[in-house]
Design a protein around this motif. Structure first.
Motif, PDB file in Angstrom:
ATOM      1  N   VAL A  61      49.375  37.268  49.010  1.00 34.73           N
ATOM      2  CA  VAL A  61      48.778  36.024  48.511  1.00 34.73           C
ATOM      3  C   VAL A  61      47.249  36.116  48.534  1.00 34.73           C
ATOM      4  N   SER A  62      46.684  36.762  49.538  1.00 39.94           N
ATOM      5  CA  SER A  62      45.226  36.935  49.578  1.00 39.94           C
ATOM      6  C   SER A  62      44.751  37.716  48.357  1.00 39.94           C
ATOM      7  N   PHE A  63      45.483  38.780  48.021  1.00 38.10           N
ATOM      8  CA  PHE A  63      45.116  39.559  46.832  1.00 38.10           C
ATOM      9  C   PHE A  63      45.242  38.695  45.580  1.00 38.10           C
ATOM     10  N   ALA A  64      46.336  37.981  45.450  1.00 42.24           N
ATOM     11  CA  ALA A  64      46.552  37.123  44.285  1.00 42.24           C
ATOM     12  C   ALA A  64      45.468  36.041  44.182  1.00 42.24           C
ATOM     13  N   LEU A  65      45.058  35.502  45.322  1.00 45.69           N
ATOM     14  CA  LEU A  65      44.013  34.474  45.332  1.00 45.69           C
ATOM     15  C   LEU A  65      42.698  35.035  44.798  1.00 45.69           C
ATOM     16  N   LYS A  66      42.385  36.268  45.177  1.00 46.79           N
ATOM     17  CA  LYS A  66      41.145  36.892  44.698  1.00 46.79           C
ATOM     18  C   LYS A  66      41.199  37.108  43.187  1.00 46.79           C
ATOM     19  N   ILE A  67      42.312  37.568  42.687  1.00 43.50           N
ATOM     20  CA  ILE A  67      42.435  37.821  41.248  1.00 43.50           C
ATOM     21  C   ILE A  67      42.386  36.499  40.477  1.00 43.50           C
ATOM     22  N   ALA A  68      43.055  35.478  41.002  1.00 48.39           N
ATOM     23  CA  ALA A  68      42.990  34.152  40.375  1.00 48.39           C
ATOM     24  C   ALA A  68      41.551  33.641  40.373  1.00 48.39           C
ATOM     25  N   ALA A  69      40.835  33.899  41.451  1.00 45.58           N
ATOM     26  CA  ALA A  69      39.437  33.452  41.535  1.00 45.58           C
ATOM     27  C   ALA A  69      38.584  34.123  40.456  1.00 45.58           C
ATOM     28  N   ILE A  70      38.816  35.391  40.200  1.00 42.81           N
ATOM     29  CA  ILE A  70      38.062  36.078  39.144  1.00 42.81           C
ATOM     30  C   ILE A  70      38.373  35.447  37.790  1.00 42.81           C
ATOM     31  N   ASP A  71      39.658  35.261  37.496  1.00 44.62           N
ATOM     32  CA  ASP A  71      40.040  34.629  36.225  1.00 44.62           C
ATOM     33  C   ASP A  71      39.429  33.243  36.098  1.00 44.62           C
ATOM     34  N   ASP A  72      39.491  32.468  37.165  1.00 40.67           N
ATOM     35  CA  ASP A  72      38.958  31.097  37.142  1.00 40.67           C
ATOM     36  C   ASP A  72      37.435  31.095  37.021  1.00 40.67           C
ATOM     37  N   ALA A  73      36.775  32.045  37.659  1.00 42.75           N
ATOM     38  CA  ALA A  73      35.310  32.130  37.558  1.00 42.75           C
ATOM     39  C   ALA A  73      34.910  32.396  36.106  1.00 42.75           C
ATOM     40  N   ILE A  74      35.601  33.301  35.457  1.00 41.56           N
ATOM     41  CA  ILE A  74      35.315  33.591  34.044  1.00 41.56           C
ATOM     42  C   ILE A  74      35.525  32.336  33.207  1.00 41.56           C
ATOM     43  N   GLU A  75      36.650  31.660  33.432  1.00 47.14           N
ATOM     44  CA  GLU A  75      36.969  30.440  32.691  1.00 47.14           C
ATOM     45  C   GLU A  75      35.951  29.331  32.962  1.00 47.14           C
ATOM     46  N   ASN A  76      35.473  29.251  34.192  1.00 43.98           N
ATOM     47  CA  ASN A  76      34.531  28.196  34.585  1.00 43.98           C
ATOM     48  C   ASN A  76      33.072  28.576  34.368  1.00 43.98           C
ATOM     49  N   GLY A  77      32.822  29.767  33.840  1.00 44.74           N
ATOM     50  CA  GLY A  77      31.442  30.204  33.590  1.00 44.74           C
ATOM     51  C   GLY A  77      30.667  30.514  34.864  1.00 44.74           C
ATOM     52  N   ILE A  78      31.363  30.867  35.926  1.00 43.28           N
ATOM     53  CA  ILE A  78      30.721  31.218  37.201  1.00 43.28           C
ATOM     54  C   ILE A  78      30.512  32.723  37.209  1.00 43.28           C
ATOM     55  N   GLU A  79      29.286  33.125  37.435  1.00 44.27           N
ATOM     56  CA  GLU A  79      28.969  34.545  37.446  1.00 44.27           C
ATOM     57  C   GLU A  79      29.298  35.165  38.802  1.00 44.27           C
ATOM     58  N   LEU A  80      30.004  36.274  38.761  1.00 42.46           N
ATOM     59  CA  LEU A  80      30.333  37.031  39.964  1.00 42.46           C
ATOM     60  C   LEU A  80      29.603  38.366  39.918  1.00 42.46           C
ATOM     61  N   THR A  81      29.297  38.890  41.075  1.00 43.03           N
ATOM     62  CA  THR A  81      28.649  40.201  41.121  1.00 43.03           C
ATOM     63  C   THR A  81      29.701  41.286  40.920  1.00 43.03           C
ATOM     64  N   GLN A  82      29.247  42.453  40.527  1.00 36.10           N
ATOM     65  CA  GLN A  82      30.180  43.576  40.373  1.00 36.10           C
ATOM     66  C   GLN A  82      30.813  43.917  41.719  1.00 36.10           C
ATOM     67  N   ALA A  83      30.056  43.790  42.798  1.00 37.79           N
ATOM     68  CA  ALA A  83      30.598  44.060  44.132  1.00 37.79           C
ATOM     69  C   ALA A  83      31.716  43.082  44.468  1.00 37.79           C
ATOM     70  N   GLU A  84      31.541  41.809  44.115  1.00 35.44           N
ATOM     71  CA  GLU A  84      32.605  40.819  44.359  1.00 35.44           C
ATOM     72  C   GLU A  84      33.863  41.175  43.575  1.00 35.44           C
ATOM     73  N   ILE A  85      33.679  41.574  42.342  1.00 37.68           N
ATOM     74  CA  ILE A  85      34.823  41.944  41.506  1.00 37.68           C
ATOM     75  C   ILE A  85      35.514  43.184  42.075  1.00 37.68           C
ATOM     76  N   ASP A  86      34.720  44.180  42.458  1.00 29.41           N
ATOM     77  CA  ASP A  86      35.300  45.403  43.027  1.00 29.41           C
ATOM     78  C   ASP A  86      36.069  45.107  44.310  1.00 29.41           C
ATOM     79  N   PHE A  87      35.487  44.311  45.191  1.00 32.66           N
ATOM     80  CA  PHE A  87      36.187  43.978  46.433  1.00 32.66           C
ATOM     81  C   PHE A  87      37.437  43.136  46.156  1.00 32.66           C
ATOM     82  N   ALA A  88      37.377  42.279  45.152  1.00 26.64           N
ATOM     83  CA  ALA A  88      38.557  41.488  44.803  1.00 26.64           C
ATOM     84  C   ALA A  88      39.715  42.403  44.390  1.00 26.64           C
ATOM     85  N   PHE A  89      39.397  43.424  43.630  1.00 24.14           N
ATOM     86  CA  PHE A  89      40.428  44.373  43.195  1.00 24.14           C
ATOM     87  C   PHE A  89      40.661  45.484  44.219  1.00 24.14           C
ATOM     88  N   GLU A  90      39.955  45.387  45.344  1.00 21.53           N
ATOM     89  CA  GLU A  90      40.071  46.347  46.445  1.00 21.53           C
ATOM     90  C   GLU A  90      39.782  47.765  45.990  1.00 21.53           C
TER      91      GLU A  90
END
Length: 189
Positions: A61-90
């Motif tokens: 669920v923690s992994f799924a939450l991170k992936i959902a957060a990336i999708d939602d950030a894109i949808e909501n126009g929230i900018e994420l760093t490449q490091a955040e994206i990399d860590f989200a995908f482990e």
């Protein structure tokens, strides 16, 4: 290719945990009641399964939450760093023997990964909520990790023993994690 969803993963992991929980309760109900109020029950196999299922649920669920957060950030126009994206995908990077950058699996400490998952979700939804590590379930999670580690890397037969209070600790950790998840998802902007 078989299209399977993240929700199927979460549901299956939750059902596994519930089934293990029900089996432990059944073991205790069928146990021999003692004069001092305790119960002698052959619960340890199902208790070990409960621990494993609980951690599979938390980690999945923690992994799924991170992936959902990336999708939602894109949808909501929230900018994420490449490091955040990399860590989200482990994913991490290192140099191979030829001096080229290659992706490798990031080995992230579980407690840090859980905090990161909730913080990333909070950022993706502009929630004014930071992760609270002072809650009882968080303390129980840290104890439960030691129980899980002992069961997964046994060095002696005693390492496989699991006491009723340890089962309660694991259940508290899982239920607390689930409650926090519901709280965050309920505050989604």
């Amino acid at each position: 290719m078989d299209e399977r969803s993240t929700s199927e993963l979460i549901v299956t992991l939750g059902e596994d945990f519930q089934r293990c929980y029900a089996n432990v309760i059944k073991d205790i109900e069928n146990g021999e009641k003692q004069d001092d109020g305790t119960t002698l029950a052959d619960h340890e196999f199902n208790a070990r399964q409960l621990v494993r299922a609980g951690f599979a649920l938390i980690e999945g669920v923690s992994f799924a939450l991170k992936i959902a957060a990336i999708d939602d950030a894109i949808e909501n126009g929230i900018e994420l760093t490449q490091a955040e994206i990399d860590f989200a995908f482990e994913v991490s990077h290192q140099l191979n023997e030829k001096g080229k950058v290659v992706e490798v699996s990031a080995h992230i400490n579980l407690t840090k990964n859980i905090k990161f998952a909730f913080n990333l979700y909070s950022k993706a939804h502009s929630l004014n909520q930071s992760f609270d590590a002072g809650l009882t379930w968080w303390s129980d999670l840290k104890k439960a990790i030691k129980i899980r580690d002992r069961l997964m890397h046994p060095r002696s037969p005693e390492n496989l023993d699991i006491e009723p209070n340890e089962v309660i600790t694991v259940i508290s950790a899982v239920r607390g994690f689930e409650a926090l998840l519901v709280e965050y998802i309920g505050k989604k902007a």
